[in-house]
Design a protein around this motif. Structure first.
Motif, mmCIF file in Angstrom:
data_model
loop_
_atom_site.group_PDB
_atom_site.id
_atom_site.type_symbol
_atom_site.label_atom_id
_atom_site.label_comp_id
_atom_site.label_asym_id
_atom_site.label_seq_id
_atom_site.Cartn_x
_atom_site.Cartn_y
_atom_site.Cartn_z
ATOM 1 N N SER A 47 0.862 -1.172 0.000
ATOM 2 C CA SER A 47 0.000 0.000 0.000
ATOM 3 C C SER A 47 0.898 1.221 0.000
ATOM 4 N N PRO A 48 0.794 2.069 -0.981
ATOM 5 C CA PRO A 48 -0.146 2.062 -2.087
ATOM 6 C C PRO A 48 0.283 1.086 -3.185
ATOM 7 N N HIS A 49 -0.620 0.833 -4.100
ATOM 8 C CA HIS A 49 -0.252 0.010 -5.253
ATOM 9 C C HIS A 49 -0.980 0.499 -6.497
ATOM 10 N N MET A 50 -0.370 0.192 -7.642
ATOM 11 C CA MET A 50 -0.934 0.550 -8.944
ATOM 12 C C MET A 50 -0.319 -0.390 -9.964
ATOM 13 N N THR A 51 -1.121 -0.909 -10.854
ATOM 14 C CA THR A 51 -0.591 -1.818 -11.863
ATOM 15 C C THR A 51 0.158 -1.034 -12.934
ATOM 16 N N GLY A 125 26.375 8.105 6.387
ATOM 17 C CA GLY A 125 25.335 7.932 5.383
ATOM 18 C C GLY A 125 25.129 6.488 4.969
ATOM 19 N N LEU A 126 25.547 5.562 5.812
ATOM 20 C CA LEU A 126 25.430 4.144 5.477
ATOM 21 C C LEU A 126 24.090 3.549 5.888
ATOM 22 N N ILE A 127 23.407 4.179 6.842
ATOM 23 C CA ILE A 127 22.066 3.750 7.244
ATOM 24 C C ILE A 127 21.162 4.981 7.253
ATOM 25 N N PRO A 128 19.850 4.791 7.068
ATOM 26 C CA PRO A 128 18.946 5.934 6.928
ATOM 27 C C PRO A 128 18.675 6.706 8.221
ATOM 28 N N TYR A 129 18.742 6.056 9.345
ATOM 29 C CA TYR A 129 18.529 6.711 10.638
ATOM 30 C C TYR A 129 19.016 5.772 11.727
ATOM 31 N N ILE A 130 19.102 6.288 12.958
ATOM 32 C CA ILE A 130 19.482 5.463 14.102
ATOM 33 C C ILE A 130 18.205 4.814 14.617
ATOM 34 N N PRO A 131 18.125 3.486 14.558
ATOM 35 C CA PRO A 131 16.876 2.795 14.893
ATOM 36 C C PRO A 131 16.278 3.162 16.246
ATOM 37 N N ALA A 132 17.094 3.320 17.277
ATOM 38 C CA ALA A 132 16.561 3.639 18.602
ATOM 39 C C ALA A 132 15.934 5.029 18.643
ATOM 40 N N ASP A 133 16.333 5.917 17.735
ATOM 41 C CA ASP A 133 15.806 7.279 17.707
ATOM 42 C C ASP A 133 14.532 7.398 16.888
ATOM 43 N N LYS A 134 14.190 6.353 16.166
ATOM 44 C CA LYS A 134 12.990 6.374 15.323
ATOM 45 C C LYS A 134 11.775 6.305 16.228
ATOM 46 N N GLN A 135 10.873 7.275 16.092
ATOM 47 C CA GLN A 135 9.653 7.270 16.891
ATOM 48 C C GLN A 135 8.713 6.198 16.376
ATOM 49 N N GLU A 136 7.927 5.677 17.280
ATOM 50 C CA GLU A 136 6.923 4.694 16.894
ATOM 51 C C GLU A 136 5.983 5.326 15.886
ATOM 52 N N ARG A 137 5.708 4.613 14.828
ATOM 53 C CA ARG A 137 4.779 5.114 13.815
ATOM 54 C C ARG A 137 3.363 4.898 14.308
ATOM 55 N N LYS A 138 2.549 5.923 14.161
ATOM 56 C CA LYS A 138 1.150 5.799 14.524
ATOM 57 C C LYS A 138 0.424 5.133 13.376
ATOM 58 N N PRO A 139 -0.520 4.238 13.673
ATOM 59 C CA PRO A 139 -1.254 3.585 12.587
ATOM 60 C C PRO A 139 -1.991 4.616 11.748
ATOM 61 N N GLU A 140 -1.974 4.389 10.442
ATOM 62 C CA GLU A 140 -2.681 5.275 9.531
ATOM 63 C C GLU A 140 -4.171 5.027 9.659
ATOM 64 N N SER A 141 -4.942 6.080 9.422
ATOM 65 C CA SER A 141 -6.390 5.910 9.474
ATOM 66 C C SER A 141 -6.840 5.056 8.300
ATOM 67 N N GLY A 142 -7.851 4.272 8.534
ATOM 68 C CA GLY A 142 -8.347 3.380 7.480
ATOM 69 C C GLY A 142 -7.574 2.081 7.469
ATOM 70 N N THR A 143 -8.173 1.059 6.947
ATOM 71 C CA THR A 143 -7.520 -0.243 6.936
ATOM 72 C C THR A 143 -7.371 -0.821 5.548
ATOM 73 N N GLY A 144 -7.921 -0.159 4.547
ATOM 74 C CA GLY A 144 -7.879 -0.691 3.196
ATOM 75 C C GLY A 144 -6.578 -0.369 2.488
ATOM 76 N N THR A 145 -6.420 -0.932 1.315
ATOM 77 C CA THR A 145 -5.269 -0.681 0.479
ATOM 78 C C THR A 145 -5.431 0.658 -0.213
ATOM 79 N N ASN A 146 -4.343 1.423 -0.262
ATOM 80 C CA ASN A 146 -4.389 2.714 -0.936
ATOM 81 C C ASN A 146 -4.118 2.532 -2.416
ATOM 82 N N ILE A 147 -4.912 3.173 -3.236
ATOM 83 C CA ILE A 147 -4.694 3.195 -4.671
ATOM 84 C C ILE A 147 -4.145 4.573 -5.003
ATOM 85 N N ILE A 148 -3.089 4.630 -5.769
ATOM 86 C CA ILE A 148 -2.486 5.909 -6.121
ATOM 87 C C ILE A 148 -3.309 6.570 -7.209
#
Length: 179
Positions: A47-51, A125-148
């Motif tokens: 998600s998202p997806h598009m053929t 620049g070998l890794i995108p961020y320091i894992p321990a510093d990454k905040q927990e992602r909040k769940p996105e609203s909605g549960t369906g698949t996003n279409i672009i």
């Protein structure tokens, strides 16, 4: 996706790639398809997806033209599936290639490394961020698949910084690490 696509065009332009040869819609669709290919855009489990057919239709070109342009772009930029330099942020977090480091001939997952190693890997620049510093992602609203959906206009806040790295940028993790 939009930022990555702009970065692809910028990278191709800097490399002197002849984007002016042929229809711009074909190249634009090829860029979107190439970035989608790296990030598994056509996978309905993502998600998202598009053929591919939907992307080609959105640009008003044939799927064959789009795939041909995409292949030329992927070859020019040496793109591979899950390429950390060309992943959307949602894919980067799950991408094992973004976290693999070679240390003394052994491959390791940077997420399992001590914090000071992670900090140095991030600084280089070998890794995108320091894992321990990454905040927990909040769940996105909605549960369906996003279409672009195709946007109606270009985002004015697009970044112009290229994400593609060359082999000359290769740095050893422990070159500057102090004990």
């Amino acid at each position: 996706y939009q930022e990555l696509c702009c970065d692809v065009v910028e990278e191709l332009y800097e490399d002197g790639f002849p984007l002016y040869k042929g229809r711009s819609a074909g190249w634009a669709a090829g860029v979107v398809h190439a970035i989608g290919w790296v990030n598994f855009l056509q996978d309905p489990q993502q998600s998202p997806h598009m053929t591919s057919a939907q992307v080609a239709e959105g640009f008003g070109i044939s799927q064959g033209t789009m795939v041909a342009k995409s292949k030329i772009i992927r070859d020019e930029l040496d793109l591979v599936r899950l390429d950390p330099d060309w992943c959307v942020p949602a894919m980067l977090e799950k991408n094992p290639l973004a976290w693999m480091l070679e240390v003394n001939g052994f491959v390791m997952d940077a997420r399992d490394a001590p914090r000071e190693v992670q900090e140095e890997a991030y600084r280089l620049g070998l890794i995108p961020y320091i894992p321990a510093d990454k905040q927990e992602r909040k769940p996105e609203s909605g549960t369906g698949t996003n279409i672009i959906e195709f946007p109606s206009g270009r985002n004015e806040n697009s970044r112009s910084k290229s994400r593609h790295k060359t082999d000359d940028d290769t740095v050893s993790l422990f070159e500057t690490l102090e004990e």
